[in-house]
Design an enzyme around this catalytic site. Structure first.
Site, short mmCIF file in Angstrom:
data_model
loop_
_atom_site.label_atom_id
_atom_site.label_comp_id
_atom_site.label_asym_id
_atom_site.label_seq_id
_atom_site.Cartn_x
_atom_site.Cartn_y
_atom_site.Cartn_z
N ARG A 134 0.79 -1.29 -0.25
CA ARG A 134 -0.10 0.50 0.09
C ARG A 134 0.66 1.24 -0.05
NH1 ARG A 134 -5.11 0.95 3.80
NH2 ARG A 134 -4.06 1.41 5.54
N ARG B 159 2.53 4.12 4.27
CA ARG B 159 2.49 5.40 5.83
C ARG B 159 3.09 3.73 6.57
NH1 ARG B 159 -3.86 5.09 5.66
NH2 ARG B 159 -3.61 4.17 7.88
N ARG C 238 -2.26 -3.80 15.03
CA ARG C 238 -3.97 -2.84 14.02
C ARG C 238 -4.79 -3.79 13.76
NH1 ARG C 238 -2.43 0.55 9.19
NH2 ARG C 238 -4.63 1.14 9.63
P1 AMP Z 1 -7.18 4.73 9.54
O1 AMP Z 1 -6.58 5.64 8.81
O2 AMP Z 1 -8.76 4.58 9.97
O3 AMP Z 1 -6.49 3.23 9.12
O4 AMP Z 1 -6.41 4.93 11.16
C1 AMP Z 1 -4.64 5.24 11.20
C2 AMP Z 1 -5.21 5.90 12.69
O5 AMP Z 1 -5.80 6.19 13.17
C3 AMP Z 1 -5.75 4.33 13.73
O6 AMP Z 1 -4.55 2.84 13.94
C4 AMP Z 1 -5.14 4.98 15.11
O7 AMP Z 1 -3.98 5.18 15.81
C5 AMP Z 1 -6.45 6.32 14.70
N1 AMP Z 1 -7.54 6.39 14.05
C6 AMP Z 1 -8.54 6.30 13.04
N2 AMP Z 1 -10.00 6.75 13.62
C7 AMP Z 1 -9.47 5.90 14.56
C8 AMP Z 1 -11.66 5.95 15.69
N3 AMP Z 1 -12.08 5.95 15.68
N4 AMP Z 1 -10.80 5.65 17.25
C9 AMP Z 1 -9.76 5.56 17.48
N5 AMP Z 1 -8.79 5.75 16.85
C10 AMP Z 1 -8.62 6.56 15.73
#
Ligand code: AMP
Length: 218
Positions: free
Chosen positions: A127, A160, A171
């Site tokens: 990615r 990323r 994750r």
């Molecule tokens: P994502 O791009 O959605 O994979 O989010 C990247 C990171 O942002 C995650 O691994 C969390 O550390 C944080 N994050 C994003 N959305 C949330 C959420 N709804 N609640 C808590 N942490 C979040």
């Protein structure tokens, strides 16, 4: 139209969520994008949450709910939105339900993109994303027109930090511990739309549009 998109990291959620939001003419609201923008802009919130994103842990609910609520209060969200990556805990889901109920609204549907773990590991290794506009690519499956550069803004694509193997494992564990129970929560409310996230992005998109047809315009 008020939609929530769920699925494990690497399920292709961001790519598909953007396509659906565009097709429905509603803003794509990604909690991860909101947080990354805060970090890039070195805001006080960005400094506070940086370590959570770097380690793949969830940002605490009060901070997350406030950040997303702020975005949903913007004028372009008045007629609907697509939430990508939020809610991720039962506490967040309940906060969202309460906020919607207060305005006499409710969710139209919750999409759960389902993908096997082996496919996730393969997808996440390749990615790449644009640090400027957030668009997502893949070295194998979603190639940019010019190698290494964003189709939209031309910025150099990056892997990323949180797509690195150790962080991916953290994750996925976080997802199973905290987010999987949401599937049951929304299933009980009769809102869950399970979509098979296997195959090419085009195949998944076609499947998704077909299954969401019944909800468009609600
Ligand atoms: P994502 O791009 O959605 O994979 O989010 C990247 C990171 O942002 C995650 O691994 C969390 O550390 C944080 N994050 C994003 N959305 C949330 C959420 N709804 N609640 C808590 N942490 C979040």
């Amino acid at each position: 139209m008020r939609l929530v998109f769920m699925g494990p990291p690497g399920a292709g959620k961001g790519t598909q969520a953007r396509a659906v939001a565009q097709r429905c003419g509603i803003p794509h609201v990604s909690s991860g994008d909101i947080f990354r923008a805060e970090i890039d802009n070195k805001t006080p919130l960005g400094l506070k949450i940086r370590s959570y994103l770097e380690t793949g842990e969830l940002v605490p609910d009060p901070i997350t709910v406030e950040a997303v609520a702020g975005r949903l209060a913007a004028a372009d969200c008045a007629a609907g939105w697509l939430l990508d990556g939020f809610p991720r805990t039962l506490g967040q889901a309940e906060a969202l339900d309460r906020a919607l109920a207060a305005g006499g609204d409710k969710l139209c549907a919750v999409v759960n993109l389902e993908v096997e773990p082996e496919i996730i590991v393969r997808r996440m290794g390749g990615r790449r994303s644009c640090p400027k506009c957030g668009r997502i690519y893949h070295v194998e499956f979603i190639r940019p027109r010019v190698q290494g550069a964003c189709d939209v803004c031309g910025a150099a694509l990056v892997a990323r930090q949180d797509d690195k193997p150790d962080t991916v494992r953290e994750r996925l564990a976080t997802y199973h511990r905290q987010t999987a129970p949401l599937v049951e929560y929304y299933e009980r409310q009769g809102l869950l739309v399970r979509v098979d996230g296997g195959g090419t992005p085009d195949e998944v998109r076609a499947r998704l549009f077909e299954q969401l047809k019944a909800f468009v315009g609600r």
